[in-house]
Design a protein around this motif. Structure first.
Motif, mmCIF file in Angstrom:
data_model
loop_
_atom_site.group_PDB
_atom_site.id
_atom_site.type_symbol
_atom_site.label_atom_id
_atom_site.label_comp_id
_atom_site.label_asym_id
_atom_site.label_seq_id
_atom_site.Cartn_x
_atom_site.Cartn_y
_atom_site.Cartn_z
ATOM 1 N N MET A 240 0.810 -1.213 0.000
ATOM 2 C CA MET A 240 0.000 0.000 0.000
ATOM 3 C C MET A 240 0.851 1.274 0.000
ATOM 4 S SD MET A 240 -3.057 0.680 2.717
ATOM 5 C CE MET A 240 -1.965 0.890 4.115
ATOM 6 N N ASP A 241 1.978 1.236 0.718
ATOM 7 C CA ASP A 241 2.792 2.450 0.852
ATOM 8 C C ASP A 241 3.647 2.749 -0.369
ATOM 9 O OD1 ASP A 241 2.032 3.346 3.474
ATOM 10 O OD2 ASP A 241 2.972 1.509 4.221
ATOM 11 N N ARG A 242 3.823 1.756 -1.233
ATOM 12 C CA ARG A 242 4.613 2.043 -2.440
ATOM 13 C C ARG A 242 3.830 1.709 -3.699
ATOM 14 N NH1 ARG A 242 6.638 -3.355 -2.735
ATOM 15 N NH2 ARG A 242 6.623 -4.267 -0.657
ATOM 16 N N SER A 243 2.536 2.074 -3.663
ATOM 17 C CA SER A 243 1.683 1.766 -4.813
ATOM 18 C C SER A 243 1.957 2.707 -5.979
ATOM 19 C CB SER A 243 0.209 1.926 -4.412
ATOM 20 O OG SER A 243 -0.064 3.299 -4.146
ATOM 21 N N GLY A 244 2.410 3.926 -5.674
ATOM 22 C CA GLY A 244 2.604 4.924 -6.724
ATOM 23 C C GLY A 244 1.283 5.475 -7.236
ATOM 24 N N ASP A 245 0.166 5.136 -6.532
ATOM 25 C CA ASP A 245 -1.136 5.632 -6.967
ATOM 26 C C ASP A 245 -1.434 6.943 -6.219
ATOM 27 O OD1 ASP A 245 -4.073 4.326 -8.086
ATOM 28 O OD2 ASP A 245 -4.138 5.997 -6.672
ATOM 29 N N PRO A 246 -1.582 8.056 -6.940
ATOM 30 C CA PRO A 246 -1.748 9.341 -6.253
ATOM 31 C C PRO A 246 -3.031 9.430 -5.430
ATOM 32 C CG PRO A 246 -2.047 9.592 -8.641
ATOM 33 C CD PRO A 246 -1.566 8.189 -8.410
ATOM 34 N N TYR A 247 -4.096 8.721 -5.850
ATOM 35 C CA TYR A 247 -5.359 8.734 -5.096
ATOM 36 C C TYR A 247 -5.178 8.005 -3.767
ATOM 37 C CZ TYR A 247 -7.604 10.186 -9.452
ATOM 38 O OH TYR A 247 -7.971 10.869 -10.576
ATOM 39 N N LEU A 248 -4.572 6.816 -3.851
ATOM 40 C CA LEU A 248 -4.341 6.030 -2.631
ATOM 41 C C LEU A 248 -3.403 6.782 -1.685
ATOM 42 C CD1 LEU A 248 -4.748 3.318 -1.118
ATOM 43 C CD2 LEU A 248 -2.700 2.490 -2.280
ATOM 44 N N ASP A 249 -2.343 7.354 -2.237
ATOM 45 C CA ASP A 249 -1.388 8.099 -1.410
ATOM 46 C C ASP A 249 -2.058 9.255 -0.678
ATOM 47 O OD1 ASP A 249 0.798 6.573 -1.797
ATOM 48 O OD2 ASP A 249 1.655 7.794 -3.401
ATOM 49 N N GLN A 250 -2.880 9.997 -1.397
ATOM 50 C CA GLN A 250 -3.560 11.127 -0.772
ATOM 51 C C GLN A 250 -4.446 10.635 0.367
ATOM 52 O OE1 GLN A 250 -6.205 13.453 -3.289
ATOM 53 N NE2 GLN A 250 -6.746 14.818 -1.605
ATOM 54 N N PHE A 251 -5.153 9.544 0.118
ATOM 55 C CA PHE A 251 -6.084 9.024 1.120
ATOM 56 C C PHE A 251 -5.350 8.528 2.360
ATOM 57 C CE2 PHE A 251 -8.994 6.149 3.183
ATOM 58 C CZ PHE A 251 -10.189 6.852 3.117
ATOM 59 N N ILE A 252 -4.311 7.720 2.165
ATOM 60 C CA ILE A 252 -3.669 7.131 3.351
ATOM 61 C C ILE A 252 -2.897 8.163 4.167
ATOM 62 C CG2 ILE A 252 -3.627 4.776 2.438
ATOM 63 C CD1 ILE A 252 -0.825 4.912 1.760
ATOM 64 N N HIS A 253 -2.492 9.234 3.525
ATOM 65 C CA HIS A 253 -1.799 10.288 4.277
ATOM 66 C C HIS A 253 -2.732 11.422 4.697
ATOM 67 C CE1 HIS A 253 1.647 8.335 2.127
ATOM 68 N NE2 HIS A 253 1.975 8.224 3.403
ATOM 69 N N GLY A 254 -4.002 11.326 4.301
ATOM 70 C CA GLY A 254 -4.975 12.335 4.706
ATOM 71 C C GLY A 254 -4.619 13.734 4.248
ATOM 72 N N ARG A 255 -4.125 13.854 3.031
ATOM 73 C CA ARG A 255 -3.757 15.183 2.523
ATOM 74 C C ARG A 255 -4.971 15.889 1.928
ATOM 75 N NH1 ARG A 255 0.279 12.472 -0.638
ATOM 76 N NH2 ARG A 255 2.074 12.033 0.679
ATOM 77 N N ALA A 256 -5.053 17.205 2.219
ATOM 78 C CA ALA A 256 -6.161 17.980 1.648
ATOM 79 C C ALA A 256 -5.940 18.210 0.152
ATOM 80 C CB ALA A 256 -6.297 19.314 2.380
ATOM 81 N N ASP A 257 -4.661 18.292 -0.249
ATOM 82 C CA ASP A 257 -4.362 18.537 -1.669
ATOM 83 C C ASP A 257 -4.040 17.242 -2.382
ATOM 84 O OD1 ASP A 257 -4.639 21.282 -1.446
ATOM 85 O OD2 ASP A 257 -2.590 21.498 -0.661
ATOM 86 N N GLY A 258 -4.555 17.129 -3.616
ATOM 87 C CA GLY A 258 -4.304 15.937 -4.414
ATOM 88 C C GLY A 258 -5.421 15.740 -5.403
ATOM 89 N N PRO A 259 -5.432 14.602 -6.082
ATOM 90 C CA PRO A 259 -6.432 14.378 -7.126
ATOM 91 C C PRO A 259 -7.869 14.221 -6.602
ATOM 92 C CG PRO A 259 -5.076 12.409 -6.805
ATOM 93 C CD PRO A 259 -4.453 13.503 -6.002
ATOM 94 N N ILE A 260 -8.017 13.862 -5.285
ATOM 95 C CA ILE A 260 -9.362 13.710 -4.746
ATOM 96 C C ILE A 260 -9.829 15.062 -4.206
ATOM 97 C CG2 ILE A 260 -10.840 12.447 -3.136
ATOM 98 C CD1 ILE A 260 -8.616 10.307 -2.937
ATOM 99 N N ALA A 261 -10.916 15.577 -4.751
ATOM 100 C CA ALA A 261 -11.432 16.875 -4.299
ATOM 101 C C ALA A 261 -12.063 16.715 -2.933
ATOM 102 C CB ALA A 261 -12.458 17.390 -5.292
ATOM 103 N N ALA A 262 -11.882 17.731 -2.075
ATOM 104 C CA ALA A 262 -12.446 17.646 -0.720
ATOM 105 C C ALA A 262 -13.952 17.870 -0.724
ATOM 106 C CB ALA A 262 -11.759 18.646 0.195
ATOM 107 N N VAL A 263 -14.459 18.601 -1.714
ATOM 108 C CA VAL A 263 -15.903 18.843 -1.793
ATOM 109 C C VAL A 263 -16.484 17.915 -2.837
ATOM 110 C CG1 VAL A 263 -17.715 20.520 -2.276
ATOM 111 C CG2 VAL A 263 -15.597 21.250 -1.163
ATOM 112 N N ARG A 264 -17.402 17.052 -2.392
ATOM 113 C CA ARG A 264 -17.974 16.078 -3.326
ATOM 114 C C ARG A 264 -19.476 16.244 -3.378
ATOM 115 N NH1 ARG A 264 -15.462 11.643 -0.381
ATOM 116 N NH2 ARG A 264 -13.694 12.929 0.092
#
Ligand code: ATP
Ligand code: MG
Length: 248
Positions: free
Chosen positions: A224-248
């Motif tokens: 999981m930690d070296r998937s290289g998937d930007p969506y998964l990375d954003q989710f597991i690190h709980g980052r506000a910035d990334g490909p997943i928009a905070a407002v859905r």
């Protein structure tokens, strides 16, 4: 044990699942992660037949999930609902023993109570809560009663929808250990939905991330930690910035 192929589900104009394909091996612990409202609970209800998919195939142990003997099908599952969903008018032990008191092999009351008290003990609740009503318990205690009910009939497959949400960190650890234990010792196939990343690491053999109606990533928890998937990375690190928009 469970296979989903191209499963679609919409509610009116709202598309929730748009082609979910996923396999859960027997005796393994699969954790589903994904943002709030992405359809994790709906996915689980589709497998149980509580929500009927618009399209796609779901099979359990090689058998199609729909049709056939519903009682026999459901008897293979234990389920912890996201909101615990206890019966208000029944005591704690009656809730836990609900399944045991029904059907062909139903247990007499004293034997069912005994099993219920033992299952309550496994989730960290003493015998003194057995005769209380759900309204007399805290939210976290109700959750644990829901868990005890899910494991009461020793099912082959157990679904846990947010098992540790609302629990203190120590009790969350107890529940994580319990889930791990029933998979390892009892050979149960488990599917857990959680937002709690420490739970993911404690429980999962495999992880699947649901995003935008499809499985965005799936693999062993160790990858999981070296998937290289930007969506998964954003989710597991709980980052506000990334490909997943905070407002859905
Ligand atoms: N029975 C229903 N009728 C109409 N819409 C529904 C129904 N069940 C779920 N939905 C919608 O489907 C979407 C996904 O819901 P779901 O409960 O699966 O989300 P979730 O991923 O479990 O979110 P959370 O992490 O907040 O529990 C939501 O937009 C919800 O409003
Ligand atoms: Mg949910």
């Amino acid at each position: 044990m469970i296979a989903l192929h191209d499963v679609h589900k919409a509610f009116g104009a709202k598309r929730v699942l748009s082609g979910v394909t996923l396999e859960m091996p027997k005796g393994e612990s699969m954790v589903i992660i994904g943002g709030s409202g992405t359809g994790k609970s709906v996915l689980l209800k589709c497998i149980l037949g509580l929500v009927v998919p618009d399209r796609g195939r779901i099979s359990v142990d090689g058998q199609p999930a729909e049709g056939g003997d519903r009682d026999a099908f459901l008897a293979r599952f234990g389920m912890l609902f996201q909101g615990a969903a206890l019966f208000d008018s029944m005591t704690v032990w009656e809730n836990v023993a609900f399944r045991l008191r029904r059907g062909r092999d139903k247990l007499p009351r004293p034997a069912a109570r005994e099993v219920a008290v033992e299952k309550l003990r496994r989730v960290g609740l003493g015998p003194e809560v057995a005769d209380l009503y759900p309204a007399e318990l805290s939210g976290g205690m109700q959750k644990r009663v829901g868990l005890a009910r899910a494991i009461a009939a020793d099912p082959e497959i157990i679904f846990f929808d947010e098992p540790t949400t609302g629990l203190d960190p120590i009790m969350a650890g107890v529940i994580n250990d319990l889930i791990r234990e029933i998979v390892t010792e009892m050979g149960v196939t488990a599917m857990t939905i959680t937002h709690d990343m420490s739970s993911v690491r404690a429980i999962a053999d495999r992880v699947a991330m649901l995003h935008d109606g499809v499985i965005q990533w799936t693999g062993p928890v160790g990858e999981m930690d070296r998937s290289g998937d930007p969506y998964l990375d954003q989710f597991i690190h709980g980052r506000a910035d990334g490909p997943i928009a905070a407002v859905r």
